[in-house]
Design a protein around this motif. Structure first.
Motif, PDB file in Angstrom:
ATOM      1  N   VAL A 104     -82.550  -5.223 -11.391  1.00 50.35           N
ATOM      2  CA  VAL A 104     -81.811  -6.103 -12.294  1.00 50.35           C
ATOM      3  C   VAL A 104     -82.744  -7.203 -12.802  1.00 50.35           C
ATOM      4  N   HIS A 105     -82.780  -7.388 -14.117  1.00 53.07           N
ATOM      5  CA  HIS A 105     -83.688  -8.376 -14.686  1.00 53.07           C
ATOM      6  C   HIS A 105     -83.229  -8.788 -16.079  1.00 53.07           C
ATOM      7  N   ILE A 106     -83.800  -9.866 -16.563  1.00 57.16           N
ATOM      8  CA  ILE A 106     -83.663 -10.302 -17.960  1.00 57.16           C
ATOM      9  C   ILE A 106     -85.067 -10.395 -18.517  1.00 57.16           C
ATOM     10  N   ASP A 107     -85.301  -9.854 -19.702  1.00 56.11           N
ATOM     11  CA  ASP A 107     -86.662  -9.705 -20.218  1.00 56.11           C
ATOM     12  C   ASP A 107     -87.393 -11.026 -20.409  1.00 56.11           C
ATOM     13  N   SER A 116     -87.244 -15.457 -19.845  1.00 53.83           N
ATOM     14  CA  SER A 116     -86.595 -16.696 -19.428  1.00 53.83           C
ATOM     15  C   SER A 116     -86.394 -17.568 -20.665  1.00 53.83           C
ATOM     16  N   TYR A 117     -85.615 -18.643 -20.525  1.00 53.26           N
ATOM     17  CA  TYR A 117     -85.397 -19.535 -21.673  1.00 53.26           C
ATOM     18  C   TYR A 117     -86.721 -20.093 -22.188  1.00 53.26           C
ATOM     19  N   LYS A 118     -87.545 -20.570 -21.258  1.00 53.49           N
ATOM     20  CA  LYS A 118     -88.826 -21.176 -21.643  1.00 53.49           C
ATOM     21  C   LYS A 118     -89.742 -20.159 -22.314  1.00 53.49           C
ATOM     22  N   ALA A 119     -89.840 -18.964 -21.717  1.00 56.35           N
ATOM     23  CA  ALA A 119     -90.743 -17.956 -22.256  1.00 56.35           C
ATOM     24  C   ALA A 119     -90.279 -17.451 -23.616  1.00 56.35           C
ATOM     25  N   ALA A 120     -88.967 -17.359 -23.807  1.00 56.37           N
ATOM     26  CA  ALA A 120     -88.440 -16.882 -25.084  1.00 56.37           C
ATOM     27  C   ALA A 120     -88.860 -17.812 -26.221  1.00 56.37           C
ATOM     28  N   LEU A 121     -88.693 -19.110 -26.027  1.00 56.83           N
ATOM     29  CA  LEU A 121     -89.077 -20.061 -27.076  1.00 56.83           C
ATOM     30  C   LEU A 121     -90.586 -20.068 -27.309  1.00 56.83           C
ATOM     31  N   SER A 122     -91.375 -19.822 -26.258  1.00 58.86           N
ATOM     32  CA  SER A 122     -92.834 -19.829 -26.415  1.00 58.86           C
ATOM     33  C   SER A 122     -93.325 -18.655 -27.253  1.00 58.86           C
ATOM     34  N   ARG A 123     -92.503 -17.614 -27.397  1.00 63.01           N
ATOM     35  CA  ARG A 123     -92.922 -16.474 -28.212  1.00 63.01           C
ATOM     36  C   ARG A 123     -92.970 -16.816 -29.703  1.00 63.01           C
ATOM     37  N   VAL A 124     -92.207 -17.801 -30.126  1.00 62.57           N
ATOM     38  CA  VAL A 124     -92.187 -18.139 -31.557  1.00 62.57           C
ATOM     39  C   VAL A 124     -93.549 -18.659 -32.012  1.00 62.57           C
ATOM     40  N   TRP A 156     -70.203  -5.391 -14.233  1.00 65.76           N
ATOM     41  CA  TRP A 156     -71.158  -4.441 -14.785  1.00 65.76           C
ATOM     42  C   TRP A 156     -70.459  -3.386 -15.644  1.00 65.76           C
ATOM     43  N   PHE A 157     -71.166  -2.983 -16.761  1.00 67.09           N
ATOM     44  CA  PHE A 157     -70.611  -2.020 -17.709  1.00 67.09           C
ATOM     45  C   PHE A 157     -71.693  -1.039 -18.153  1.00 67.09           C
ATOM     46  N   TYR A 158     -71.253   0.174 -18.540  1.00 67.20           N
ATOM     47  CA  TYR A 158     -72.148   1.154 -19.146  1.00 67.20           C
ATOM     48  C   TYR A 158     -71.313   2.112 -19.965  1.00 67.20           C
ATOM     49  N   LYS A 159     -71.973   2.944 -20.743  1.00 62.36           N
ATOM     50  CA  LYS A 159     -71.250   4.000 -21.472  1.00 62.36           C
ATOM     51  C   LYS A 159     -71.770   5.345 -20.997  1.00 62.36           C
ATOM     52  N   ASN A 160     -70.875   6.186 -20.532  1.00 55.38           N
ATOM     53  CA  ASN A 160     -71.236   7.506 -20.044  1.00 55.38           C
ATOM     54  C   ASN A 160     -71.631   8.418 -21.213  1.00 55.38           C
ATOM     55  N   GLY A 161     -72.741   9.158 -21.032  1.00 62.15           N
ATOM     56  CA  GLY A 161     -73.174  10.125 -22.031  1.00 62.15           C
ATOM     57  C   GLY A 161     -73.595   9.507 -23.350  1.00 62.15           C
ATOM     58  N   LEU A 162     -74.185   8.319 -23.307  1.00 62.56           N
ATOM     59  CA  LEU A 162     -74.642   7.653 -24.534  1.00 62.56           C
ATOM     60  C   LEU A 162     -75.675   8.525 -25.241  1.00 62.56           C
ATOM     61  N   GLY A 163     -75.515   8.693 -26.572  1.00 67.16           N
ATOM     62  CA  GLY A 163     -76.400   9.565 -27.332  1.00 67.16           C
ATOM     63  C   GLY A 163     -77.282   8.819 -28.307  1.00 67.16           C
ATOM     64  N   PRO A 164     -78.200   9.514 -28.980  1.00 67.14           N
ATOM     65  CA  PRO A 164     -79.184   8.868 -29.857  1.00 67.14           C
ATOM     66  C   PRO A 164     -78.591   8.208 -31.093  1.00 67.14           C
ATOM     67  N   GLU A 165     -77.343   8.526 -31.418  1.00 68.91           N
ATOM     68  CA  GLU A 165     -76.747   7.966 -32.635  1.00 68.91           C
ATOM     69  C   GLU A 165     -76.112   6.594 -32.393  1.00 68.91           C
ATOM     70  N   GLU A 166     -76.251   6.069 -31.191  1.00 69.07           N
ATOM     71  CA  GLU A 166     -75.665   4.775 -30.860  1.00 69.07           C
ATOM     72  C   GLU A 166     -76.673   3.953 -30.071  1.00 69.07           C
ATOM     73  N   VAL A 167     -76.770   2.649 -30.363  1.00 68.88           N
ATOM     74  CA  VAL A 167     -77.691   1.767 -29.658  1.00 68.88           C
ATOM     75  C   VAL A 167     -76.903   0.707 -28.900  1.00 68.88           C
ATOM     76  N   ILE A 168     -77.544   0.147 -27.888  1.00 70.45           N
ATOM     77  CA  ILE A 168     -76.993  -1.028 -27.210  1.00 70.45           C
ATOM     78  C   ILE A 168     -77.840  -2.223 -27.614  1.00 70.45           C
ATOM     79  N   LEU A 169     -77.210  -3.246 -28.142  1.00 74.37           N
ATOM     80  CA  LEU A 169     -77.902  -4.501 -28.450  1.00 74.37           C
ATOM     81  C   LEU A 169     -77.767  -5.405 -27.222  1.00 74.37           C
ATOM     82  N   ILE A 170     -78.902  -5.747 -26.629  1.00 76.24           N
ATOM     83  CA  ILE A 170     -78.922  -6.550 -25.405  1.00 76.24           C
ATOM     84  C   ILE A 170     -79.490  -7.925 -25.742  1.00 76.24           C
ATOM     85  N   LYS A 171     -78.707  -8.961 -25.536  1.00 77.78           N
ATOM     86  CA  LYS A 171     -79.178 -10.308 -25.847  1.00 77.78           C
ATOM     87  C   LYS A 171     -80.020 -10.809 -24.666  1.00 77.78           C
ATOM     88  N   CYS A 172     -81.320 -11.007 -24.923  1.00 77.79           N
ATOM     89  CA  CYS A 172     -82.226 -11.532 -23.894  1.00 77.79           C
ATOM     90  C   CYS A 172     -82.266 -13.054 -23.909  1.00 77.79           C
TER      91      CYS A 172
END
Length: 773
Positions: free
Chosen positions: A628-631, A633-641, A712-728
């Protein structure tokens, strides 16, 4: 920039066998390359260009501690003990001072090479890491040679001897050979116990002694000036003995062999400028700290050494300096301040300085020995690599203690100090030569590697030429023959060469002859016990959202399911992905979020490595991350700009900034699906920052502590025609979801299904018309 490296040069430093049928024995592997390294299959390849984790001991070394670690290693017994021996060898004050200046220039050239390597490969281990990365073939040879040299010559005997001599001098005790050696061994034993059982106390003590040492050297400089300026000039004791005119170079010995042995003593006095390179996994802001600390320490040492030498030559007559052995500083104090203060208190301060030097050398070399053991180059590797029971490298300390003890106890004490310095210096020139040549080779072969610091090419070439000259120098006999019973002038070179040859023999027997005889092959073990980060597994309920996908949104839950069919299907060509799929994803994000600007900064493709017999594993494949992780941190996210968009950063940071991970299956997911945790069910108190140390910047991810309240949530049998948008990350502070943890998870009964394939694209998403509130 396109890379010119071959597949072999991109492979891990300790690669696995590609033949499943072949019997093998495992070596302990190196530190993982990212927070996801073990799950993704990333090993010791530097291609990920990141050192994500601190050492198991933590990142506890700040800039002041790093400076003391260097300067206390550099300013050791050398400046207090070697000037007398150098003047005795070369004959004159002028030539002696010239060698100290030349030594500083040579040290600067060596430091430049060390800084380029350390900035390019910012990890603990120093020269060992650099030689391993540069010289991949023959397999394990570079590692073995460094390991042998570190174990057999990685001792602190010389400083222990100086500590004993100055302590006995201060108390006016003649002392037998047994007493001197017992005192030296007692110091070595005490420091080993302190560093092995009381880690933080040991660091605090060595920092304190380091500052005492710097203060003592500065005091000596002013003491020399004080004697000349303020003492009565009719006193013989305070007469200025510094030679002038032709006397400056009178009786100079210009034999290259003599100059070389003297230079080795000067080098010893500058040794340790790369001390931080050995412990970079424990240093905060390692690349930035490495550059500033090392250069500052070099300048400090150079100025102080020259001034102290001048002070010696002003106060102490030349004949007494030549006969002083290792006690030149003691004579200086006695002539400057008399028999009480000069002969007791100040020599004790020198003894404490020597003890401080023993502490920092022991501190660094124990960690190098731990790295050597961790990779399996020593017997009982698991025991010696462990940091138990006191969270300190006890095994590395023991490996360091044994040769130090033997070098103190066995040789006669008469010439042992100079001999130790020469023996340590000779193999050091061999490795310095190999590293310098390797740096030029990497400039040609691997121009794609990040180099936050680049050495001047002239300095590298000069170091190569000088190393070759110094390696040949011992075989040029001095004009004057040594007294009967003295050590032969080239003995140190023979001993140094013998140690290197022993390394070759040990490598061949251990990695070639015995495995061939017994029918196995040495391999790397992926999960090193010493550096693996502790994790916990928990059984949780993961709800299937199938049929309810539209109920979840980025701002409300931190994730969103979004219908989108891509023109790209196979995702095997990186350039095509960047040219075509990036543009698709940018339009998708603008449509889904209403963003004014999107900047995609990276992507990751996850595929399981082939498991069929006879197939060759692709070491670059990254499997699902079961952690389990988040890509960001708050500090690192702003430093990418400012990192990615420096010219626009000030303006962009005034509005709303997001980082969104666009996660798409390449094939319908049958195994290891992706789960996301609803943002509002995860408190900030559950988040644990994990530093990511790049050569040219510092990032940070977030690990997540278990909480039964996480949803926790997921979608069973997720296929290539659908994406998950994950807010980091989201800079908006109005109560909406700002980040969402995610992980792959195992579904019972799917173990035999086809492995998951997916691509995730990470993007900075800007809303210049929205405020942060």
């Amino acid at each position: 920039m396109a890379s010119t490296a071959t597949d072999g040069e991109r492979s891990p430093l300790l690669s696995r066998s590609t033949s499943p049928a072949e019997s093998s024995k495992t070596l302990l592997g190196s530190d993982a390359e990212s927070n996801e390294a073990i799950a993704q299959g990333v090993t010791r390849s530097i291609e990920d260009d990141v050192l994500p984790e601190a050492s198991v001991l933590g990142r506890t070394i700040t800039w002041p501690s790093a400076y003391i670690l260097v300067i206390s290693r550099v300013i050791g017994s050398g400046i207090f003990a070697t000037p007398g021996a150098i003047v005795k060898s070369v004959g004159s004050v002028g030539l002696s001072l010239t060698l100290w200046i030349l030594g500083a220039l040579i040290a600067a050239c060596g430091l430049a090479v060390s800084l380029e390597y350390g900035s390019m490969l910012p990890r603990s281990g120093g020269d060992k890491v650099y030689l391993e990365f540069t010289y991949r073939k023959p397999r394990f040879l570079a590692s073995t040679l460094v390991a042998v040299q570190a174990v057999l010559l990685g001792f602190t005997a010389s400083n222990c001897i100086v500590f004993a001599q100055y302590t006995l001098f201060a108390f006016d005790v003649e002392g037998s050979d047994f007493v001197r050696k017992s005192l030296a061994i007692g110091l070595l034993t005490a420091i080993t116990i302190i560093h092995g059982c009381f880690l933080r106390t040991g660091i605090a003590i060595q920092n304190f002694l380091g500052w005492i040492k710097v203060g003592l050297v500065v005091f000596m400089v002013f003491a020399g000036l004080f004697v000349i300026v303020f003492q009565p000039h009719d006193s013989d004791v305070t007469k200025n003995h510094f030679p002038t005119g032709k006397d400056l170079f009178k009786d100079s010995e210009w034999s290259w062999g003599v100059i070389a042995t003297s230079l080795f003593k000067v080098f010893y006095s500058y040794a340790g400028l790369g001390n931080v390179n050995n412990v970079l996994n424990e240093v905060k802001n390692p690349v930035k700290t490495l550059k500033s600390v090392s250069i500052t320490a070099l300048i400090t040492a150079c100025v102080l050494y020259l001034l102290v030498n001048v002070a010696y030559f002003i106060v102490v007559p030349l004949d007494e300096i030549r006969d002083s052995g290792e006690l030149i500083a003691a004579l200086f104090f006695e002539r400057s301040f008399g028999p009480r203060l000069g002969k007791k208190i100040l020599p004790l301060a020198v003894a404490l300085s020597g003890a401080g030097n023993v502490m920092v050398v022991t501190f660094a070399l124990a960690r190098l020995n731990q790295e050597i053991a961790r990779q399996g180059f020593l017997p009982f590797s698991k025991i010696l690599a462990s940091s138990k029971p006191f969270n300190a490298p006890m095994g590395g300390l023991i490996v360091h203690y044994i040769p130090s003890l033997l070098v103190i106890a066995l040789p006669p004490s008469g010439e042992v100090y100079s001999f130790i310095l020469e023996v340590e210096g000779y193999p050091g020139q061999v490795f310095g030569l190999a590293i310098s040549i390797g740096l030029l080779w990497l400039r040609y072969k691997r121009p794609d590697l990040e180099r936050p610091f680049k050495a001047w090419i002239g300095a590298v070439v000069f170091r190569i030429v000088l190393s070759l000259s110094l390696l040949a120098a011992p075989f040029f006999p001095p004009r004057e023959k040594k007294p009967s019973g003295s050590i032969w002038y080239a003995t140190y070179a023979v001993v140094g060469i013998s140690i290197i040859l022993f390394g070759f023999v040990y490598w061949y027997v251990w990695t070639v002859a015995i495995p061939k005889w017994k029918g196995y092959r040495l391999e790397e073990k992926n999960r090193p016990e010493t550096y693996s980060r502790p994790i916990e597994e928990h059984s949780v309920t993961v709800r299937d959202v199938s049929g309810h996908e539209n109920e979840y949104s980025l701002d409300g839950n931190g994730f969103q399911f979004y219908k989108h069919t891509s023109v790209e299907k196979d995702f095997v060509n990186d350039e095509q992905i960047k040219a075509q799929y990036y543009a698709e994803t940018e339009r998708l994000l603008k449509d889904a979020t209403g963003a004014s600007k999107v900047f995609i900064f990276d992507h990751t493709i996850r595929r399981q490595a082939p498991e069929a017999e006879g197939t060759t594993p692709d070491r670059t494949l990254r499997g699902p991350v079961q952690r389990v992780h988040i890509d960001q941190s708050y500090k690192a996210a702003l430093s990418r700009v400012p990192h990615h968009l420096p010219e626009e950063a000030d303006k962009l940071l005034q509005g709303r900034v997001q980082i969104i991970n666009v996660w798409r299956p390449i094939k319908t997911v049958q195994r290891d699906p992706l789960a996301v945790a609803e943002a509002n069910s995860v408190n900030d108190s559950s988040l644990v920052p994990i530093p990511l140390i790049y050569p040219n910047r510092e990032g940070e991810t977030l690990a997540v502590k278990y909480d039964a309240g996480h949803k926790w949530f997921y979608k069973n049998g997720l296929g290539p025609e659908e994406v998950i948008l994950i807010k980091c990350f989201d800079s908006k502070l109005d109560g909406r979801a700002r980040r969402v943890p995610h992980t792959a998870f195992s579904v019972p009964g799917t173990e035999d299904k086809e492995g998951r394939e997916s691509i995730e694209v990470r993007a900075l998403v800007f809303h210049d018309n929205e405020t942060l509130e």
